[in-house]
Design a protein around this motif. Structure first.
Motif, PDB file in Angstrom:
ATOM      1  N   VAL B   6     -43.422 -78.663  15.990  1.00 41.77           N
ATOM      2  CA  VAL B   6     -42.497 -77.544  16.067  1.00 41.77           C
ATOM      3  C   VAL B   6     -43.334 -76.297  16.245  1.00 41.77           C
ATOM      4  O   VAL B   6     -44.248 -76.053  15.463  1.00 41.77           O
ATOM      5  CB  VAL B   6     -41.663 -77.435  14.771  1.00 41.77           C
ATOM      6  CG1 VAL B   6     -40.660 -76.305  14.892  1.00 41.77           C
ATOM      7  CG2 VAL B   6     -40.945 -78.734  14.486  1.00 41.77           C
ATOM      8  N   GLN B   7     -43.089 -75.569  17.277  1.00 39.79           N
ATOM      9  CA  GLN B   7     -43.930 -74.398  17.491  1.00 39.79           C
ATOM     10  C   GLN B   7     -43.086 -73.229  17.976  1.00 39.79           C
ATOM     11  O   GLN B   7     -41.987 -73.404  18.460  1.00 39.79           O
ATOM     12  CB  GLN B   7     -45.027 -74.707  18.504  1.00 39.79           C
ATOM     13  CG  GLN B   7     -44.510 -75.220  19.830  1.00 39.79           C
ATOM     14  CD  GLN B   7     -45.614 -75.827  20.655  1.00 39.79           C
ATOM     15  OE1 GLN B   7     -46.722 -76.009  20.197  1.00 39.79           O
ATOM     16  NE2 GLN B   7     -45.295 -76.137  21.889  1.00 39.79           N
ATOM     17  N   GLU B   9     -42.159 -68.806  17.438  1.00 38.63           N
ATOM     18  CA  GLU B   9     -42.317 -67.566  16.704  1.00 38.63           C
ATOM     19  C   GLU B   9     -42.256 -67.841  15.206  1.00 38.63           C
ATOM     20  O   GLU B   9     -41.688 -68.808  14.761  1.00 38.63           O
ATOM     21  CB  GLU B   9     -41.183 -66.608  17.074  1.00 38.63           C
ATOM     22  CG  GLU B   9     -41.086 -66.303  18.554  1.00 38.63           C
ATOM     23  CD  GLU B   9     -42.343 -65.655  19.084  1.00 38.63           C
ATOM     24  OE1 GLU B   9     -42.860 -64.762  18.404  1.00 38.63           O
ATOM     25  OE2 GLU B   9     -42.811 -66.050  20.163  1.00 38.63           O
ATOM     26  N   ALA B  10     -42.818 -66.938  14.458  1.00 36.05           N
ATOM     27  CA  ALA B  10     -42.749 -67.085  13.002  1.00 36.05           C
ATOM     28  C   ALA B  10     -41.292 -67.012  12.563  1.00 36.05           C
ATOM     29  O   ALA B  10     -40.524 -66.214  13.091  1.00 36.05           O
ATOM     30  CB  ALA B  10     -43.545 -65.980  12.337  1.00 36.05           C
ATOM     31  N   THR B  62     -38.638 -74.757   4.413  1.00 35.25           N
ATOM     32  CA  THR B  62     -39.158 -73.544   3.800  1.00 35.25           C
ATOM     33  C   THR B  62     -40.239 -73.011   4.714  1.00 35.25           C
ATOM     34  O   THR B  62     -41.043 -73.764   5.246  1.00 35.25           O
ATOM     35  CB  THR B  62     -39.752 -73.814   2.414  1.00 35.25           C
ATOM     36  OG1 THR B  62     -40.681 -74.877   2.516  1.00 35.25           O
ATOM     37  CG2 THR B  62     -38.694 -74.181   1.419  1.00 35.25           C
ATOM     38  N   GLU B  67     -51.506 -64.804   5.784  1.00 37.07           N
ATOM     39  CA  GLU B  67     -52.387 -64.117   6.730  1.00 37.07           C
ATOM     40  C   GLU B  67     -52.445 -64.944   8.011  1.00 37.07           C
ATOM     41  O   GLU B  67     -53.313 -65.776   8.187  1.00 37.07           O
ATOM     42  CB  GLU B  67     -53.771 -63.975   6.108  1.00 37.07           C
ATOM     43  CG  GLU B  67     -53.746 -63.142   4.846  1.00 37.07           C
ATOM     44  CD  GLU B  67     -54.323 -61.767   5.078  1.00 37.07           C
ATOM     45  OE1 GLU B  67     -55.252 -61.670   5.884  1.00 37.07           O
ATOM     46  OE2 GLU B  67     -53.835 -60.804   4.478  1.00 37.07           O
ATOM     47  N   GLY B  68     -51.506 -64.718   8.875  1.00 30.31           N
ATOM     48  CA  GLY B  68     -51.516 -65.439  10.145  1.00 30.31           C
ATOM     49  C   GLY B  68     -51.117 -66.901  10.017  1.00 30.31           C
ATOM     50  O   GLY B  68     -51.383 -67.699  10.896  1.00 30.31           O
ATOM     51  N   ILE B  69     -50.500 -67.254   8.913  1.00 27.15           N
ATOM     52  CA  ILE B  69     -50.137 -68.668   8.722  1.00 27.15           C
ATOM     53  C   ILE B  69     -48.625 -68.783   8.556  1.00 27.15           C
ATOM     54  O   ILE B  69     -48.013 -68.043   7.800  1.00 27.15           O
ATOM     55  CB  ILE B  69     -50.809 -69.248   7.456  1.00 27.15           C
ATOM     56  CG1 ILE B  69     -52.327 -69.159   7.587  1.00 27.15           C
ATOM     57  CG2 ILE B  69     -50.378 -70.683   7.216  1.00 27.15           C
ATOM     58  CD1 ILE B  69     -53.051 -69.532   6.322  1.00 27.15           C
ATOM     59  N   SER B  70     -48.053 -69.695   9.278  1.00 29.07           N
ATOM     60  CA  SER B  70     -46.647 -70.021   9.044  1.00 29.07           C
ATOM     61  C   SER B  70     -46.607 -71.477   8.598  1.00 29.07           C
ATOM     62  O   SER B  70     -47.308 -72.309   9.139  1.00 29.07           O
ATOM     63  CB  SER B  70     -45.833 -69.890  10.328  1.00 29.07           C
ATOM     64  OG  SER B  70     -45.815 -68.560  10.742  1.00 29.07           O
ATOM     65  N   ARG B  71     -45.810 -71.740   7.632  1.00 30.16           N
ATOM     66  CA  ARG B  71     -45.734 -73.136   7.196  1.00 30.16           C
ATOM     67  C   ARG B  71     -44.258 -73.533   7.079  1.00 30.16           C
ATOM     68  O   ARG B  71     -43.452 -72.787   6.551  1.00 30.16           O
ATOM     69  CB  ARG B  71     -46.414 -73.300   5.847  1.00 30.16           C
ATOM     70  CG  ARG B  71     -46.584 -74.748   5.479  1.00 30.16           C
ATOM     71  CD  ARG B  71     -47.470 -74.918   4.261  1.00 30.16           C
ATOM     72  NE  ARG B  71     -46.785 -74.580   3.041  1.00 30.16           N
ATOM     73  CZ  ARG B  71     -47.276 -73.785   2.092  1.00 30.16           C
ATOM     74  NH1 ARG B  71     -48.456 -73.232   2.235  1.00 30.16           N
ATOM     75  NH2 ARG B  71     -46.607 -73.544   0.992  1.00 30.16           N
ATOM     76  N   VAL B  72     -43.969 -74.685   7.588  1.00 28.76           N
ATOM     77  CA  VAL B  72     -42.614 -75.211   7.510  1.00 28.76           C
ATOM     78  C   VAL B  72     -42.677 -76.545   6.793  1.00 28.76           C
ATOM     79  O   VAL B  72     -43.477 -77.401   7.145  1.00 28.76           O
ATOM     80  CB  VAL B  72     -42.012 -75.419   8.923  1.00 28.76           C
ATOM     81  CG1 VAL B  72     -40.630 -76.021   8.826  1.00 28.76           C
ATOM     82  CG2 VAL B  72     -41.947 -74.105   9.669  1.00 28.76           C
ATOM     83  N   SER B  73     -41.853 -76.696   5.773  1.00 29.55           N
ATOM     84  CA  SER B  73     -41.813 -77.972   5.053  1.00 29.55           C
ATOM     85  C   SER B  73     -40.484 -78.649   5.303  1.00 29.55           C
ATOM     86  O   SER B  73     -39.436 -78.042   5.132  1.00 29.55           O
ATOM     87  CB  SER B  73     -41.968 -77.751   3.546  1.00 29.55           C
ATOM     88  OG  SER B  73     -43.192 -77.134   3.286  1.00 29.55           O
ATOM     89  N   LEU B  74     -40.552 -79.878   5.721  1.00 29.26           N
ATOM     90  CA  LEU B  74     -39.340 -80.651   5.967  1.00 29.26           C
ATOM     91  C   LEU B  74     -39.297 -81.784   4.952  1.00 29.26           C
ATOM     92  O   LEU B  74     -40.235 -82.558   4.847  1.00 29.26           O
ATOM     93  CB  LEU B  74     -39.348 -81.235   7.380  1.00 29.26           C
ATOM     94  CG  LEU B  74     -39.537 -80.237   8.523  1.00 29.26           C
ATOM     95  CD1 LEU B  74     -39.759 -80.960   9.825  1.00 29.26           C
ATOM     96  CD2 LEU B  74     -38.338 -79.328   8.624  1.00 29.26           C
TER      97      LEU B  74
END
Lengths: 255, 194
Positions: B6-7, B9-10, B62, B67-74
């Motif tokens: 999954v990629q 925009e933030a 979520t 700092e430049g990191i996006s995290r998605v938890s499924l």
């Protein structure tokens, strides 16, 4: 009190509590909770679950799949069960639905069992979800005859949908809570008539937006909202299919 | 095996995520992604607003911005309905006839621990007995109060090898049913295939 239906479409209701990350958790907790609820939920089962995390870092995308263990405790008739996983408590109720009072009692019991054992520092998410499976009375139906929540298609579009998803999130309590509603086709029923899932998920959208001590009151409020949304999604024609029990002026059942 | 990527925009920018697929090892070589990831994969190539990602089947998303990191938890869903409905669609897509889907659905909802193995046995039967017609139903024993799932293989002609073939498939999966509540019997009723 909400409307009463002898043939409700509800197939599964779930109440979930996800604890904040600063709440401690270890592998002994499911066993300790089981000791407290084993009279109501005597049958134990274990399942492996997969969670996925996708991180975007300066080096690019990173993906991680984690496996965790979930323990399930079932009632004798398997109509209700408790799920426990890392910082997760869920209580599922399958059809036939035992009334809200019956479900809520078990939610309260399971939540108390957990909070007696774990120091819950905060709640990341609470959710109350009702999944309804609605079988249409004939092969060709107009959704607007049965639903007040559906996909509108203008007259220049084909009216023969092969598949669709109608979804919306409503805001409540100044956006502390949200209610996600989805109407989607489900696998066909035995009759061959179209069948639809009406999925209503009311959840705490603001982590720690509710104090741990108020969680069960929140669930009661959530249930009221879910009932409102459900009634708001359907028409009287669908209520007739569920064979609504009408009450007369004195409050007694008339049918 | 496919893996979800999954990629985009933030999420807090209310952007969109592009779902794409790459042939990378998933958990183990022979594993396929769980149904809820498969459901997300159906949207590969699509751009989806980040707010709507949870609607694709993941229980929770979520997103964390650092700092430049996006995290998605499924997280794997906590309801059984989706899992059972997906299993039934998968079984039907193999050409298995389910004459009374309501009954099979109710049985798998109640004994969801055998959902995976039901799909696996149907898959093996479909692959290894291409000449057979397969039917799945709930069998109720009239003499004792018992019910279980029955997957029948029907053939145009029956010879001595039929039961051997069925038993060979059964043996491959029988261990997965041990200790589970609910039961699936793979057999034949010796009716002619239509």
């Amino acid at each position: 009190m909400g409307r009463r239906y002898p043939h409700p479409p509800l197939i599964e209701a779930v109440c979930e509590f996800r604890l904040a990350q600063d709440s401690s958790w270890d592998l002994t907790i499911p066993g300790l909770v089981y000791e407290k609820i084993k009279n109501e939920f005597p049958h134990r089962e274990q399942r492996l679950m997969q969670d996925m995390e996708i991180s975007r870092t300066q080096e690019g995308l990173q993906q991680q799949v984690r496996t965790s263990e979930r323990v399930l405790f079932f009632t004798k008739d398997r109509g209700m069960f408790v799920q426990l996983g890392p910082r997760l408590l869920a209580i599922n109720c399958l059809k036939p639905y035992p009334t809200w009072a019956g479900f809520k009692q078990n939610i309260g019991k399971a939540f108390k069992a957990l909070t007696d054992i774990v120091e819950v520092k905060g709640l990341q998410r609470i959710g109350l979800r009702y999944i309804n499976l609605i079988e249409m009375p004939s092969s060709l139906v107009r959704l607007e005859d049965y639903f007040e929540f559906y996909l509108f298609l203008g007259p220049r579009l084909s009216q023969n949908m092969a598949h669709f998803i109608a979804g919306c999130e409503f805001q409540y309590a100044i956006d502390r809570d949200r209610c996600r509603v989805q109407l989607t086709p489900a696998p066909s029923a035995s009759s061959g008539h179209p069948t639809l899932n009406l999925d209503i998920d009311y959840f705490l959208a603001k982590p720690r937006g509710v104090e741990v001590e108020s969680a069960i009151d929140w669930v009661e409020e959530a249930h009221n909202r879910v009932e409102e949304v459900f009634e708001g999604c359907i028409t009287d024609r669908l209520r007739e299919l569920f064979q609504e029990v009408k009450e007369n002026a004195s409050g007694e059942s008339a049918g | 095996m496919p893996q979800v990527r999954v990629q985009g925009e933030a999420p807090q920018e209310r952007g969109s995520w592009e779902v794409s697929q790459e042939m990378l090892p998933f958990a183990q070589e022979e594993d396929k992604p769980p149904f809820w990831i498969q459901r997300i994969l159906q949207f590969r190539g699509s751009k989806i607003p980040s707010d709507l990602l949870p609607n694709l089947g993941a229980e929770i998303v979520t997103a964390v911005e650092g700092e430049g990191i996006s995290r998605v938890s499924l997280h794997e869903p906590i309801d059984l309905t989706g899992e059972v409905q997906n299993a039934m669609v998968e079984i039907q897509n193999m050409g298995v006839r389910i004459t009374k889907p309501n009954e099979v659905f109710d049985y798998l909802l109640r004994f969801s621990g055998i959902t995976d193995v039901t799909v696996e046995i149907a898959g093996s039967a479909h692959q290894r007995l291409p000449e057979a017609q397969l039917l799945l139903e709930v069998y109720r024993d009239p003499e004792v109060e018992d019910e279980y799932l029955a997957l029948y293989a029907r053939f145009r002609e029956y010879d001595e090898s039929v039961m051997d073939k069925i038993k060979a498939i059964r043996r491959g999966h029988s261990e997965r049913l041990v200790g589970k509540e609910g039961w699936l019997l793979f057999t034949t009723d010796f009716q002619p295939a239509e």
